[in-house]
Scaffold this motif. Structure first.
Motif, PDB file in Angstrom:
ATOM      1  N   GLU A  36       0.834  -1.207   0.000  1.00 43.68           N
ATOM      2  CA  GLU A  36       0.000   0.000   0.000  1.00 43.68           C
ATOM      3  C   GLU A  36       0.868   1.255   0.000  1.00 43.68           C
ATOM      4  O   GLU A  36       1.885   1.311   0.697  1.00 43.68           O
ATOM      5  CB  GLU A  36      -0.918  -0.013   1.215  1.00 43.68           C
ATOM      6  N   PRO A  37       0.475   2.263  -0.780  1.00 40.19           N
ATOM      7  CA  PRO A  37       1.274   3.494  -0.866  1.00 40.19           C
ATOM      8  C   PRO A  37       1.386   4.211   0.475  1.00 40.19           C
ATOM      9  O   PRO A  37       0.451   4.211   1.280  1.00 40.19           O
ATOM     10  CB  PRO A  37       0.496   4.361  -1.859  1.00 40.19           C
ATOM     11  N   ASN A  38       2.522   4.844   0.685  1.00 36.31           N
ATOM     12  CA  ASN A  38       2.741   5.680   1.860  1.00 36.31           C
ATOM     13  C   ASN A  38       2.261   7.092   1.508  1.00 36.31           C
ATOM     14  O   ASN A  38       2.975   7.859   0.873  1.00 36.31           O
ATOM     15  CB  ASN A  38       4.219   5.684   2.240  1.00 36.31           C
ATOM     16  N   CYS A  39       1.072   7.422   1.909  1.00 36.66           N
ATOM     17  CA  CYS A  39       0.448   8.688   1.498  1.00 36.66           C
ATOM     18  C   CYS A  39       0.973   9.909   2.245  1.00 36.66           C
ATOM     19  O   CYS A  39       0.618  11.041   1.901  1.00 36.66           O
ATOM     20  CB  CYS A  39      -1.068   8.585   1.640  1.00 36.66           C
ATOM     21  N   THR A  40       1.803   9.721   3.234  1.00 32.63           N
ATOM     22  CA  THR A  40       2.319  10.877   3.964  1.00 32.63           C
ATOM     23  C   THR A  40       3.315  11.690   3.137  1.00 32.63           C
ATOM     24  O   THR A  40       3.601  12.832   3.476  1.00 32.63           O
ATOM     25  CB  THR A  40       3.006  10.437   5.272  1.00 32.63           C
ATOM     26  N   SER A  44       0.519  17.690  -2.408  1.00 33.68           N
ATOM     27  CA  SER A  44      -0.199  18.420  -3.456  1.00 33.68           C
ATOM     28  C   SER A  44       0.115  17.807  -4.810  1.00 33.68           C
ATOM     29  O   SER A  44       0.996  16.956  -4.930  1.00 33.68           O
ATOM     30  CB  SER A  44       0.200  19.897  -3.457  1.00 33.68           C
ATOM     31  N   LYS A  45      -0.615  18.246  -5.841  1.00 34.35           N
ATOM     32  CA  LYS A  45      -0.395  17.715  -7.189  1.00 34.35           C
ATOM     33  C   LYS A  45       1.003  18.004  -7.703  1.00 34.35           C
ATOM     34  O   LYS A  45       1.511  17.288  -8.552  1.00 34.35           O
ATOM     35  CB  LYS A  45      -1.425  18.275  -8.167  1.00 34.35           C
ATOM     36  N   SER A  46       1.647  19.032  -7.179  1.00 30.05           N
ATOM     37  CA  SER A  46       3.011  19.340  -7.612  1.00 30.05           C
ATOM     38  C   SER A  46       3.996  18.255  -7.155  1.00 30.05           C
ATOM     39  O   SER A  46       5.080  18.121  -7.723  1.00 30.05           O
ATOM     40  CB  SER A  46       3.447  20.705  -7.091  1.00 30.05           C
ATOM     41  N   ASP A  47       3.608  17.450  -6.169  1.00 29.09           N
ATOM     42  CA  ASP A  47       4.442  16.338  -5.712  1.00 29.09           C
ATOM     43  C   ASP A  47       4.325  15.117  -6.620  1.00 29.09           C
ATOM     44  O   ASP A  47       5.143  14.207  -6.540  1.00 29.09           O
ATOM     45  CB  ASP A  47       4.051  15.905  -4.296  1.00 29.09           C
ATOM     46  N   CYS A  48       3.297  15.090  -7.463  1.00 32.25           N
ATOM     47  CA  CYS A  48       3.013  13.923  -8.298  1.00 32.25           C
ATOM     48  C   CYS A  48       3.909  13.886  -9.538  1.00 32.25           C
ATOM     49  O   CYS A  48       4.159  14.909 -10.167  1.00 32.25           O
ATOM     50  CB  CYS A  48       1.561  13.934  -8.748  1.00 32.25           C
ATOM     51  N   SER A  49       4.371  12.696  -9.860  1.00 29.83           N
ATOM     52  CA  SER A  49       5.194  12.528 -11.060  1.00 29.83           C
ATOM     53  C   SER A  49       4.297  12.237 -12.264  1.00 29.83           C
ATOM     54  O   SER A  49       3.106  11.947 -12.118  1.00 29.83           O
ATOM     55  CB  SER A  49       6.177  11.378 -10.868  1.00 29.83           C
ATOM     56  N   ASP A  50       4.891  12.284 -13.446  1.00 30.76           N
ATOM     57  CA  ASP A  50       4.160  11.986 -14.683  1.00 30.76           C
ATOM     58  C   ASP A  50       4.278  10.514 -15.065  1.00 30.76           C
ATOM     59  O   ASP A  50       3.796  10.111 -16.116  1.00 30.76           O
ATOM     60  CB  ASP A  50       4.698  12.848 -15.831  1.00 30.76           C
ATOM     61  N   ILE A  51       4.893   9.724 -14.229  1.00 27.23           N
ATOM     62  CA  ILE A  51       5.079   8.307 -14.528  1.00 27.23           C
ATOM     63  C   ILE A  51       3.808   7.549 -14.172  1.00 27.23           C
ATOM     64  O   ILE A  51       3.316   7.626 -13.051  1.00 27.23           O
ATOM     65  CB  ILE A  51       6.276   7.743 -13.744  1.00 27.23           C
ATOM     66  N   ALA A  52       3.306   6.806 -15.144  1.00 27.83           N
ATOM     67  CA  ALA A  52       2.093   6.018 -14.928  1.00 27.83           C
ATOM     68  C   ALA A  52       2.432   4.756 -14.139  1.00 27.83           C
ATOM     69  O   ALA A  52       3.290   3.970 -14.534  1.00 27.83           O
ATOM     70  CB  ALA A  52       1.461   5.648 -16.254  1.00 27.83           C
ATOM     71  N   ASP A  53       1.784   4.602 -13.004  1.00 30.65           N
ATOM     72  CA  ASP A  53       1.897   3.413 -12.166  1.00 30.65           C
ATOM     73  C   ASP A  53       0.522   3.224 -11.530  1.00 30.65           C
ATOM     74  O   ASP A  53       0.296   3.592 -10.373  1.00 30.65           O
ATOM     75  CB  ASP A  53       2.986   3.614 -11.103  1.00 30.65           C
ATOM     76  N   THR A  62      -9.437   3.552 -11.348  1.00 42.71           N
ATOM     77  CA  THR A  62      -8.000   3.439 -11.503  1.00 42.71           C
ATOM     78  C   THR A  62      -7.392   4.835 -11.424  1.00 42.71           C
ATOM     79  O   THR A  62      -7.800   5.724 -12.160  1.00 42.71           O
ATOM     80  CB  THR A  62      -7.648   2.793 -12.857  1.00 42.71           C
ATOM     81  N   TYR A  63      -6.434   5.016 -10.535  1.00 46.02           N
ATOM     82  CA  TYR A  63      -5.740   6.293 -10.393  1.00 46.02           C
ATOM     83  C   TYR A  63      -4.387   6.197 -11.082  1.00 46.02           C
ATOM     84  O   TYR A  63      -3.755   5.138 -11.096  1.00 46.02           O
ATOM     85  CB  TYR A  63      -5.613   6.655  -8.910  1.00 46.02           C
ATOM     86  N   TYR A  64      -3.953   7.297 -11.663  1.00 42.50           N
ATOM     87  CA  TYR A  64      -2.771   7.342 -12.524  1.00 42.50           C
ATOM     88  C   TYR A  64      -1.514   6.823 -11.835  1.00 42.50           C
ATOM     89  O   TYR A  64      -0.722   6.099 -12.415  1.00 42.50           O
ATOM     90  CB  TYR A  64      -2.563   8.773 -13.023  1.00 42.50           C
ATOM     91  N   ASN A  65      -1.327   7.182 -10.588  1.00 38.91           N
ATOM     92  CA  ASN A  65      -0.207   6.668  -9.795  1.00 38.91           C
ATOM     93  C   ASN A  65      -0.536   6.836  -8.308  1.00 38.91           C
ATOM     94  O   ASN A  65      -1.620   7.295  -7.947  1.00 38.91           O
ATOM     95  CB  ASN A  65       1.129   7.330 -10.175  1.00 38.91           C
ATOM     96  N   GLU A  66       0.392   6.455  -7.465  1.00 40.48           N
ATOM     97  CA  GLU A  66       0.165   6.517  -6.014  1.00 40.48           C
ATOM     98  C   GLU A  66      -0.188   7.909  -5.535  1.00 40.48           C
ATOM     99  O   GLU A  66      -1.031   8.088  -4.660  1.00 40.48           O
ATOM    100  CB  GLU A  66       1.411   6.044  -5.272  1.00 40.48           C
ATOM    101  N   CYS A  67       0.456   8.912  -6.100  1.00 46.24           N
ATOM    102  CA  CYS A  67       0.249  10.287  -5.660  1.00 46.24           C
ATOM    103  C   CYS A  67      -1.207  10.720  -5.861  1.00 46.24           C
ATOM    104  O   CYS A  67      -1.845  11.243  -4.949  1.00 46.24           O
ATOM    105  CB  CYS A  67       1.201  11.214  -6.407  1.00 46.24           C
ATOM    106  N   TYR A  68      -1.725  10.492  -7.056  1.00 46.64           N
ATOM    107  CA  TYR A  68      -3.108  10.887  -7.331  1.00 46.64           C
ATOM    108  C   TYR A  68      -4.095  10.077  -6.489  1.00 46.64           C
ATOM    109  O   TYR A  68      -5.123  10.591  -6.053  1.00 46.64           O
ATOM    110  CB  TYR A  68      -3.411  10.761  -8.820  1.00 46.64           C
ATOM    111  N   PHE A  69      -3.769   8.819  -6.245  1.00 41.44           N
ATOM    112  CA  PHE A  69      -4.603   8.011  -5.351  1.00 41.44           C
ATOM    113  C   PHE A  69      -4.618   8.620  -3.950  1.00 41.44           C
ATOM    114  O   PHE A  69      -5.670   8.786  -3.344  1.00 41.44           O
ATOM    115  CB  PHE A  69      -4.089   6.573  -5.302  1.00 41.44           C
ATOM    116  N   CYS A  70      -3.440   8.970  -3.445  1.00 44.24           N
ATOM    117  CA  CYS A  70      -3.345   9.513  -2.087  1.00 44.24           C
ATOM    118  C   CYS A  70      -4.056  10.857  -1.949  1.00 44.24           C
ATOM    119  O   CYS A  70      -4.700  11.122  -0.926  1.00 44.24           O
ATOM    120  CB  CYS A  70      -1.877   9.643  -1.686  1.00 44.24           C
ATOM    121  N   LEU A  71      -3.948  11.696  -2.966  1.00 49.46           N
ATOM    122  CA  LEU A  71      -4.640  12.991  -2.909  1.00 49.46           C
ATOM    123  C   LEU A  71      -6.154  12.802  -2.913  1.00 49.46           C
ATOM    124  O   LEU A  71      -6.884  13.516  -2.221  1.00 49.46           O
ATOM    125  CB  LEU A  71      -4.202  13.872  -4.074  1.00 49.46           C
ATOM    126  N   GLU A  72      -6.620  11.837  -3.675  1.00 47.14           N
ATOM    127  CA  GLU A  72      -8.062  11.562  -3.703  1.00 47.14           C
ATOM    128  C   GLU A  72      -8.502  10.894  -2.398  1.00 47.14           C
ATOM    129  O   GLU A  72      -9.630  11.084  -1.948  1.00 47.14           O
ATOM    130  CB  GLU A  72      -8.395  10.672  -4.903  1.00 47.14           C
TER     131      GLU A  72
END
Length: 89
Positions: A36-40, A44-53, A62-72
């Motif tokens: 499970e992703p470490n959401c801490t 913000s969206k500026s922390d998110c990478s453009d790499i699809a995972d 389906t969320y684009y990557n861990e960052c977008y999942f955690c923000l949601e």
């Protein structure tokens, strides 16, 4: 008769090959399962990478990557299901 078999084989390959390629996490052993992703780490969206995972959540989106999942997850009460594309809607 042989052209019918060739068509059938072609259809099977076209349908099953992409399924097996994109659903490898179903067949992964316990050592290959992503935790499970470490959401801490995501604020913000500026922390998110453009790499699809892709990450599948319990809302079956389906969320684009861990960052977008955690923000949601902050907005909605989401729970992590697995890394990969959600197969069932």
């Amino acid at each position: 008769m042989s052209s019918t078999w060739i068509r059938l084989l072609f259809i099977i390959v076209v349908v099953l090959l992409p399924y097996t390629v994109f659903s490898m996490n179903i067949f992964a052993g316990p050592e290959n399962v992503v935790k499970e992703p470490n959401c801490t780490t995501y604020k913000s969206k500026s922390d998110c990478s453009d790499i699809a995972d892709p990450v599948c959540a319990d809302d079956r989106n389906t969320y684009y990557n861990e960052c977008y999942f955690c923000l949601e997850k902050v907005i909605e009460k989401l729970r992590y299901r697995y890394h990969g594309i959600c197969i069932y809607k």
